[in-house]
Design a protein around this motif. Structure first.
Motif, PDB file in Angstrom:
ATOM      1  N   ARG A  48      38.269 -29.381 -55.204  1.00  0.00           N
ATOM      2  CA  ARG A  48      39.406 -28.545 -54.796  1.00  0.00           C
ATOM      3  C   ARG A  48      40.586 -28.726 -55.749  1.00  0.00           C
ATOM      4  O   ARG A  48      41.369 -27.806 -55.953  1.00  0.00           O
ATOM      5  CB  ARG A  48      39.814 -28.851 -53.357  1.00  0.00           C
ATOM      6  CG  ARG A  48      38.784 -28.357 -52.340  1.00  0.00           C
ATOM      7  CD  ARG A  48      39.144 -28.799 -50.930  1.00  0.00           C
ATOM      8  NE  ARG A  48      40.427 -28.261 -50.514  1.00  0.00           N
ATOM      9  CZ  ARG A  48      40.586 -27.072 -49.945  1.00  0.00           C
ATOM     10  NH1 ARG A  48      39.538 -26.328 -49.705  1.00  0.00           N
ATOM     11  NH2 ARG A  48      41.783 -26.658 -49.595  1.00  0.00           N
ATOM     12  N   ALA A  51      39.830 -26.554 -58.589  1.00  0.00           N
ATOM     13  CA  ALA A  51      40.057 -25.153 -58.222  1.00  0.00           C
ATOM     14  C   ALA A  51      41.541 -24.839 -58.074  1.00  0.00           C
ATOM     15  O   ALA A  51      41.939 -23.680 -58.131  1.00  0.00           O
ATOM     16  CB  ALA A  51      39.334 -24.833 -56.914  1.00  0.00           C
ATOM     17  N   LEU A  53      43.168 -25.697 -55.303  1.00  0.00           N
ATOM     18  CA  LEU A  53      43.450 -25.564 -53.875  1.00  0.00           C
ATOM     19  C   LEU A  53      44.149 -26.803 -53.343  1.00  0.00           C
ATOM     20  O   LEU A  53      44.724 -26.794 -52.266  1.00  0.00           O
ATOM     21  CB  LEU A  53      42.151 -25.335 -53.103  1.00  0.00           C
ATOM     22  CG  LEU A  53      41.432 -24.033 -53.463  1.00  0.00           C
ATOM     23  CD1 LEU A  53      40.056 -23.980 -52.840  1.00  0.00           C
ATOM     24  CD2 LEU A  53      42.260 -22.840 -53.011  1.00  0.00           C
ATOM     25  N   PRO A  73      45.492 -21.264 -57.993  1.00  0.00           N
ATOM     26  CA  PRO A  73      44.052 -20.992 -58.070  1.00  0.00           C
ATOM     27  C   PRO A  73      43.753 -19.634 -58.701  1.00  0.00           C
ATOM     28  O   PRO A  73      42.818 -19.508 -59.496  1.00  0.00           O
ATOM     29  CB  PRO A  73      43.603 -21.006 -56.606  1.00  0.00           C
ATOM     30  CG  PRO A  73      44.669 -21.670 -55.843  1.00  0.00           C
ATOM     31  CD  PRO A  73      45.920 -21.651 -56.655  1.00  0.00           C
ATOM     32  N   ALA A  74      44.562 -18.646 -58.360  1.00  0.00           N
ATOM     33  CA  ALA A  74      44.290 -17.287 -58.816  1.00  0.00           C
ATOM     34  C   ALA A  74      44.274 -17.191 -60.335  1.00  0.00           C
ATOM     35  O   ALA A  74      43.591 -16.355 -60.903  1.00  0.00           O
ATOM     36  CB  ALA A  74      45.324 -16.330 -58.240  1.00  0.00           C
ATOM     37  N   ILE A  78      38.305 -19.271 -61.919  1.00  0.00           N
ATOM     38  CA  ILE A  78      37.058 -19.921 -61.553  1.00  0.00           C
ATOM     39  C   ILE A  78      36.650 -19.406 -60.179  1.00  0.00           C
ATOM     40  O   ILE A  78      37.481 -18.906 -59.426  1.00  0.00           O
ATOM     41  CB  ILE A  78      37.209 -21.451 -61.488  1.00  0.00           C
ATOM     42  CG1 ILE A  78      38.504 -21.788 -60.783  1.00  0.00           C
ATOM     43  CG2 ILE A  78      37.136 -22.071 -62.835  1.00  0.00           C
ATOM     44  CD1 ILE A  78      38.822 -23.234 -60.841  1.00  0.00           C
ATOM     45  N   MET A  80      34.464 -20.213 -56.529  1.00  0.00           N
ATOM     46  CA  MET A  80      33.989 -21.349 -55.749  1.00  0.00           C
ATOM     47  C   MET A  80      33.101 -20.838 -54.617  1.00  0.00           C
ATOM     48  O   MET A  80      33.374 -19.804 -54.023  1.00  0.00           O
ATOM     49  CB  MET A  80      35.199 -22.096 -55.180  1.00  0.00           C
ATOM     50  CG  MET A  80      34.861 -23.395 -54.512  1.00  0.00           C
ATOM     51  SD  MET A  80      36.337 -24.452 -54.450  1.00  0.00           S
ATOM     52  CE  MET A  80      35.782 -25.718 -53.328  1.00  0.00           C
ATOM     53  N   PHE A  82      31.667 -22.074 -50.970  1.00  0.00           N
ATOM     54  CA  PHE A  82      31.941 -23.103 -49.977  1.00  0.00           C
ATOM     55  C   PHE A  82      30.717 -23.369 -49.123  1.00  0.00           C
ATOM     56  O   PHE A  82      29.809 -22.553 -49.026  1.00  0.00           O
ATOM     57  CB  PHE A  82      33.081 -22.654 -49.058  1.00  0.00           C
ATOM     58  CG  PHE A  82      34.366 -22.427 -49.776  1.00  0.00           C
ATOM     59  CD1 PHE A  82      35.304 -23.431 -49.863  1.00  0.00           C
ATOM     60  CD2 PHE A  82      34.631 -21.201 -50.363  1.00  0.00           C
ATOM     61  CE1 PHE A  82      36.493 -23.214 -50.531  1.00  0.00           C
ATOM     62  CE2 PHE A  82      35.820 -20.986 -51.029  1.00  0.00           C
ATOM     63  CZ  PHE A  82      36.754 -21.997 -51.115  1.00  0.00           C
TER      64      PHE A  82
END
Ligand SMILES: Nc1ncnc2c1ncn2[C@@H]1O[C@H](COP(=O)(O)OP(=O)(O)OP(=O)(O)O)[C@@H](O)[C@H]1O
Ligand SMILES: [Mg+2]
Lengths: 355, 303
Positions: A48, A51, A53, A73-74, A78, A80, A82
């Protein structure tokens, strides 16, 4: 596409939990990199943080050449996947796939084209008009994968994406993911606590424990020479037998008279433990050459092989993997001998590999 | 002896009677249950039925002794009186109803607009001393409203909010926000944070992710919460009677109560206005009943 560089990552949650103590990773462009470790060792947190997050407490993360510490993150480009898929429940498969593309503002025609391509790759064509709850777990997972790859991101992050599937489906999806990654050549970081998954997928595996990296290596390296007692006890099922040994006459002597070939360059003055794979031991007729007398405590028949638990007078019983043609009854008197090359040897104090 | 094949192999329902003892106790219980529930229903519904009856009786019949249950003349005069003043034009009661609609509506909207994002924040973010803050928020509801009515009155007098619809709106909002936060937090907790995470990776900001993905999933919860808030504001009496005095500002509850207490009481009018007062809440709750049940059970299951 891009490699990922994680330097001295440390993450402390506001409630004081230190989830990641110190993690360095250097993931090459196009690599399928697996993070393996027991529950709570900080795999998800690390992922995370990559990423974006979760903001790391200290440490740097680079994707490609870019330092992404401050990027949301945007902007990291990348994708992800979950454990719980996180498909938007109110959208049909088609729209779930198109979503990230519309967010980028791609023209309609291109969105269509890319969705169709991803659907073809993951064989989703018949499911395009269903909503997530009309899909089985495996189908949802395929949609989640398709949604990740539709954007053609610089890297994929996967957080135990197969945990919720049954064993058979898991094996299929594993093959599929590996194949897909090879085909696309996109860097992938794959988190799992399933060592079979890690072994079969990873180009390299990082073994994490309590927020630290214990070992990074190819599946073969990790299996043959676990870097620490933790890895030795974690990898393989059943894992290595850890046998306390002393160096004598150029050999390693365990309790009960078991002798193992000694690797060169052993320190003399420290307490040592040898890590012996169950397949490097052999159960034979009592009195067989080079064997020590032992007794079968129990036998687990697994179809193509048998795992014998054997008492040879050592501190701990050892496990031995034998082909299922070699049968001994429980309580039978047998001989136990070492049949492999020099085992991995660990220092009891530092718990690290010494030779 | 002929045994039909059908009978011999039939896997269908067994014709055998269940043990008689169990059957009798089963039927006995059902009879008792129905009887008890009927009595209960009559006792509980009687005031409501009587209110409705009174609202459509002529004044003569209202006061009739012995009371007339069925054979009275139906009239809608009382309902006309609720909305139309005796000399024509709008009645003061109708103004009160309008005030109630405005005050309850606006305060509910405000509480929702403030409470839902707050609940989201409490659910998603690491807030310092989160538990303590949430407990403090809840604790504001431990106190019965009547305890704070005097201090509020004094404060409102200082700032000129006495006899002012805004004053009521503010106080109702203040009472509904904690409730909204608590109830909505349960709903937000139920929506996996991964939706927002995924949306953020897809290129949205955190707020966009909330608005586009979490919010639509929260609609049932918001509906349920808003209905409860609305019912509180709509029914509220204590603040309304202390903080407002003029007919222009008063909400329906004190206005209806004010009908009682003159030398003569027009029970027909009281009953009719009570029916009118009770209806909107019933209708609204009925319209969102699906969300209410779904919402209440969903929110109740905490992870
Ligand atoms: N938001 C959070 N706040 C506080 N502590 C957390 C939070 N998230 C995780 N932790 C803690 O941090 C540690 C590492 O968690 P993490 O989720 O990274 O583990 P994991 O390796 O992914 O485990 P698993 O295999 O069970 O998913 C755990 O002890 C966990 O309890
Ligand atoms: Mg995890």
């Amino acid at each position: 596409m891009a490699g990922i560089e994680v330097t001295a990552l440390h993450k402390r949650y506001p409630d004081g939990t230190v989830a990641v103590e110190h993690v360095d990773l250097s993931i090459a462009d196009g690599e399928l990199f697996v993070m393996l470790g027991p529950s709570g060792c900080g795999k998800t947190t690390t992922l995370r943080a990559i990423a974006g997050l979760e903001r790391q407490t200290t440490g740097d993360i680079r994707i490609g050449a870019t330092l992404v510490n401050e990027l949301p993150p945007a902007e990291r480009d990348i994708a992800m996947v979950f454990q719980f898929y996180a498909l938007y429940p109110h959208l049909r498969t088609r729209d779930n796939l198109a979503f990230p593309l519309r967010a980028e503002g791609l023209p309609k025609a291109e969105v269509r084209e890319r969705v169709d391509e991803a659907a073809r790759l993951m064989r989703l064509a018949p499911l395009l008009n269903r909503r997530p709850r009309q899909l089985s777990g495996g189908e949802q997972q395929r949609v989640a994968l398709a949604r990740a790859l539709v954007r053609r991101p610089r890297a994929f992050l996967m957080d135990e994406p197969l945990t919720n599937l049954d064993a058979e489906l898991r094996a299929d999806m594993r093959t599929e993911i590996k194949h897909l990654q090879g085909e696309l050549g996109t860097t992938m970081v794959y988190v799992t606590h399933d060592q079979v998954e890690a072994m079969s997928l990873g180009h390299r595996i990082a073994i994490l424990n309590k927020g630290r990296v214990e070992q990074i290596g190819t599946p073969l390296e990790v299996y043959d020479r676990p870097a620490s007692l933790f890895c030795a006890a974690f990898i393989g099922s059943p894992p290595m037998n850890l046998i306390e040994v002393e160096v004598a006459d150029g050999n390693l002597c365990g309790q009960g008279g078991l002798t193992l070939t000694a690797p060169p360059g052993l320190p003399r003055d420290r307490r040592l433990v040898a890590g012996v794979r169950p397949e490097a031991l052999e159960v034979a007729e009592p009195g067989a050459e080079h064997s020590v007398p032992a007794r079968v405590v129990s036998a687990e028949w697994l179809g193509d092989e048998i795992i014998y638990v054997v008492d040879h007078g050592g501190r701990r019983d050892v496990r031995v993997r034998m082909p299922s043609t070699v049968r001994f009854a429980a309580d039978a008197k047998v001989g136990l001998r070492h049949s492999g090359g020099a085992p991995a040897v660990y220092d009891v104090g530092t718990e690290e590999l010494v030779a | 002896m002929a045994v039909s094949v059908n009978e011999a192999v039939s896997p269908g329902p067994v014709r055998d009677h269940p043990p008689p003892a169990r059957r009798r106790s089963g039927r006995g219980r059902t009879v008792l249950e129905v009887a008890l529930l009927t009595v209960l229903a009559v006792v509980m519904l009687f005031p409501v039925l009587w209110m409705i009856e009174t609202s459509i009786k002529e004044n003569r019949d209202v006061y009739a002794v012995p009371a007339k249950f069925f054979d009275f003349k139906v009239t809608l005069d009382h309902y006309r009186d609720v909305f139309v003043a005796s000399g024509g034009g709008r009645s003061t009661l109708s103004v009160s109803f309008l005030n109630s609609v405005i005050v309850a509506g606006v305060s509910t909207v405000l509480a929702t607009v403030l409470g839902v994002p707050a609940a989201w924040a409490y659910s998603r973010f690491a807030v310092r001393a989160k538990k303590d803050q949430l407990f403090f928020i809840l604790s504001t509801r431990f106190m019965p409203p009547v305890v704070v009515v005097i201090p509020i009155f004094l404060m409102y007098r200082q700032v000129g909010l006495i006899d002012n619809a805004l004053g009521l709106i503010l106080i109702y909002t203040a009472f509904n926000v904690p409730f909204t936060i608590w109830m909505m937090k349960g709903f937000v907790d139920e929506v996996p944070a991964e939706y927002e995470d995924a949306a953020m990776l897809d290129g949205y900001t955190r707020l966009q992710a909330f608005r586009k993905f979490t919010l639509p999933l929260l609609v049932p919860g918001i509906a349920a919460t808003a209905v409860f808030a609305l019912i509180f504001s709509w029914n509220e009496f204590v603040f309304a009677i202390f903080l407002t005095s003029s007919d222009d500002v008063r909400t329906a509850p004190p206005a209806i109560a004010g009908l009682i207490g003159g030398t003569t009481v027009d029970w027909g009018l009281v009953a009719a206005s009570s029916v009118v007062f009770a209806l909107p809440v019933l209708v609204f709750a009925y319209l969102v009943r699906k969300h209410l049940v779904a919402g209440v059970t969903l929110g109740a299951v905490r992870r």
